[in-house]
Design a protein around this motif. Sequence first.
Motif, PDB file in Angstrom:
ATOM      1  N   CYS A 108      35.366  38.919 -22.812  1.00 26.15           N
ATOM      2  CA  CYS A 108      36.823  38.659 -22.339  1.00 26.15           C
ATOM      3  C   CYS A 108      36.402  37.578 -21.100  1.00 26.15           C
ATOM      4  O   CYS A 108      36.941  36.444 -20.826  1.00 26.15           O
ATOM      5  N   MET A 109      35.861  38.082 -20.102  1.00 27.00           N
ATOM      6  CA  MET A 109      35.212  37.090 -18.813  1.00 27.00           C
ATOM      7  C   MET A 109      34.563  35.976 -19.491  1.00 27.00           C
ATOM      8  O   MET A 109      34.633  34.956 -18.886  1.00 27.00           O
ATOM      9  N   LEU A 110      33.677  35.994 -20.561  1.00 29.91           N
ATOM     10  CA  LEU A 110      32.565  35.037 -20.863  1.00 29.91           C
ATOM     11  C   LEU A 110      33.543  34.208 -21.601  1.00 29.91           C
ATOM     12  O   LEU A 110      33.139  32.970 -21.896  1.00 29.91           O
ATOM     13  N   THR A 111      34.566  34.868 -22.325  1.00 33.78           N
ATOM     14  CA  THR A 111      35.212  33.748 -23.491  1.00 33.78           C
ATOM     15  C   THR A 111      36.234  33.151 -22.608  1.00 33.78           C
ATOM     16  O   THR A 111      36.487  31.601 -22.586  1.00 33.78           O
ATOM     17  N   PHE A 112      36.971  33.421 -21.436  1.00 35.97           N
ATOM     18  CA  PHE A 112      38.215  32.963 -21.034  1.00 35.97           C
ATOM     19  C   PHE A 112      37.710  32.458 -19.453  1.00 35.97           C
ATOM     20  O   PHE A 112      38.108  33.119 -18.599  1.00 35.97           O
ATOM     21  N   TYR A 113      36.555  31.625 -19.528  1.00 39.44           N
ATOM     22  CA  TYR A 113      36.191  31.295 -18.154  1.00 39.44           C
ATOM     23  C   TYR A 113      36.639  30.028 -17.604  1.00 39.44           C
ATOM     24  O   TYR A 113      36.487  29.443 -16.623  1.00 39.44           O
ATOM     25  N   ARG A 114      37.242  29.257 -18.471  1.00 42.91           N
ATOM     26  CA  ARG A 114      37.852  27.655 -18.197  1.00 42.91           C
ATOM     27  C   ARG A 114      39.008  27.663 -17.099  1.00 42.91           C
ATOM     28  O   ARG A 114      39.098  26.622 -16.484  1.00 42.91           O
ATOM     29  N   THR A 115      39.788  28.564 -17.379  1.00 42.82           N
ATOM     30  CA  THR A 115      41.081  28.437 -16.538  1.00 42.82           C
ATOM     31  C   THR A 115      41.214  29.446 -15.239  1.00 42.82           C
ATOM     32  O   THR A 115      40.769  30.559 -15.454  1.00 42.82           O
ATOM     33  N   THR A 116      41.543  28.800 -14.086  1.00 45.65           N
ATOM     34  CA  THR A 116      41.919  29.704 -12.908  1.00 45.65           C
ATOM     35  C   THR A 116      42.368  31.066 -13.261  1.00 45.65           C
ATOM     36  O   THR A 116      42.062  32.267 -12.875  1.00 45.65           O
ATOM     37  N   PRO A 117      43.801  30.999 -13.822  1.00 43.59           N
ATOM     38  CA  PRO A 117      44.471  32.293 -13.975  1.00 43.59           C
ATOM     39  C   PRO A 117      43.715  33.284 -14.791  1.00 43.59           C
ATOM     40  O   PRO A 117      43.744  34.533 -14.479  1.00 43.59           O
ATOM     41  N   ALA A 118      42.790  32.992 -15.870  1.00 38.73           N
ATOM     42  CA  ALA A 118      42.195  33.602 -16.811  1.00 38.73           C
ATOM     43  C   ALA A 118      41.007  34.359 -15.924  1.00 38.73           C
ATOM     44  O   ALA A 118      40.686  35.455 -16.052  1.00 38.73           O
ATOM     45  N   VAL A 119      40.303  33.556 -15.081  1.00 39.71           N
ATOM     46  CA  VAL A 119      39.405  33.957 -14.333  1.00 39.71           C
ATOM     47  C   VAL A 119      39.843  35.082 -13.258  1.00 39.71           C
ATOM     48  O   VAL A 119      39.273  36.027 -13.053  1.00 39.71           O
ATOM     49  N   LEU A 120      40.726  34.833 -12.491  1.00 44.43           N
ATOM     50  CA  LEU A 120      41.505  35.665 -11.731  1.00 44.43           C
ATOM     51  C   LEU A 120      41.808  37.107 -12.383  1.00 44.43           C
ATOM     52  O   LEU A 120      41.618  38.057 -11.807  1.00 44.43           O
ATOM     53  N   PHE A 121      42.341  36.851 -13.600  1.00 50.54           N
ATOM     54  CA  PHE A 121      43.066  38.034 -14.444  1.00 50.54           C
ATOM     55  C   PHE A 121      41.764  39.196 -14.601  1.00 50.54           C
ATOM     56  O   PHE A 121      41.713  40.410 -14.467  1.00 50.54           O
TER      57      PHE A 121
END
Length: 324
Positions: A108-121
Amino acid sequence: QKMPLSLPATINIREPRWDQSTFQGRAKHFFMVTDPRNLLLSGATLEEARRVVEDYRAGTVPPGLTEDQLWRAKYIYDSAFHPDTGEKMLLVGRMSAQVPMNMTITGCMLTFYRTTPAVLFWQWVNQSFNAIVNYTNRSGDAPITPSQLGTAYVSATTGAVVTALGLKSLTKHLPAIIGRYVPFAAVAAANCINIPLMRQRELKLGIPVTDENGNRMGESTAAAQKAIFQVVVSRIGMAAPAMAIPPVIMNVLEKRAFLKRYPYLNAPLQVSLVGLCLVFATPLCCALFPQKSSMHVRRLEPEVQAQIREKDPQLETVYFNKGL
């Protein structure tokens, strides 16, 4: 061919089954320890393994028990019970949960790395999982206080998030493939913060060092530094293949029509690739350094050297448990 009546009560099941002075022996040991199938075992199976191990250690050998069954029981027991306290460990904190948990979180970290909230989460989820693992596998000699646990958790999470967001803003103008490596840099940075903080008591007070027969010779902070350095290296090594190989593959696949047509396959594909890497990387990186690490007496602090010379002037090498 007659069946042996029962096993001799002399097999040392406190030590791993394979020779731990060789990389191959350590790798075999950790493939057993990190086997995710251990998570599926029922409570009854775990209790049965515990009974076999405790009876055997007490000198009672159940009739008909084979050596393979004894070792199987030992590895089941080790996978679920804490070596120092004997209590049943939290399911997610066990070494056998490393692959499925890391596979999901890293994917999931590698998939959702484009938006700031996803990185934070996802960085927060990862550090929460790390805190549970570090707490579950803590050394019995040095319990972690809730305040130390909290400090390490907050610092590592902050470190990971700051690294991830800082690098994310730097990679905006660079090729897309570089952006995919931001999660790895953040995880590596967090490991360098999290593990020393979790084990700060060892860095201040030292960890027990013993002679080869396990006689305690003193506590050394130099040994603690070496132990923690080795653990940081193997943790970063564990994450490296899973975070370095899938991005390259995914970068190629995302340009193909197939993934453009079925974008929802992105995350499952990423998670499966990460899982494949982790199944091998986890035990092999645990095996990089012997669990029972050693150090020349000359490399210890002067006061510990003096202490050891009083007890055993001939002693050249001391041993210590490096932790996981």
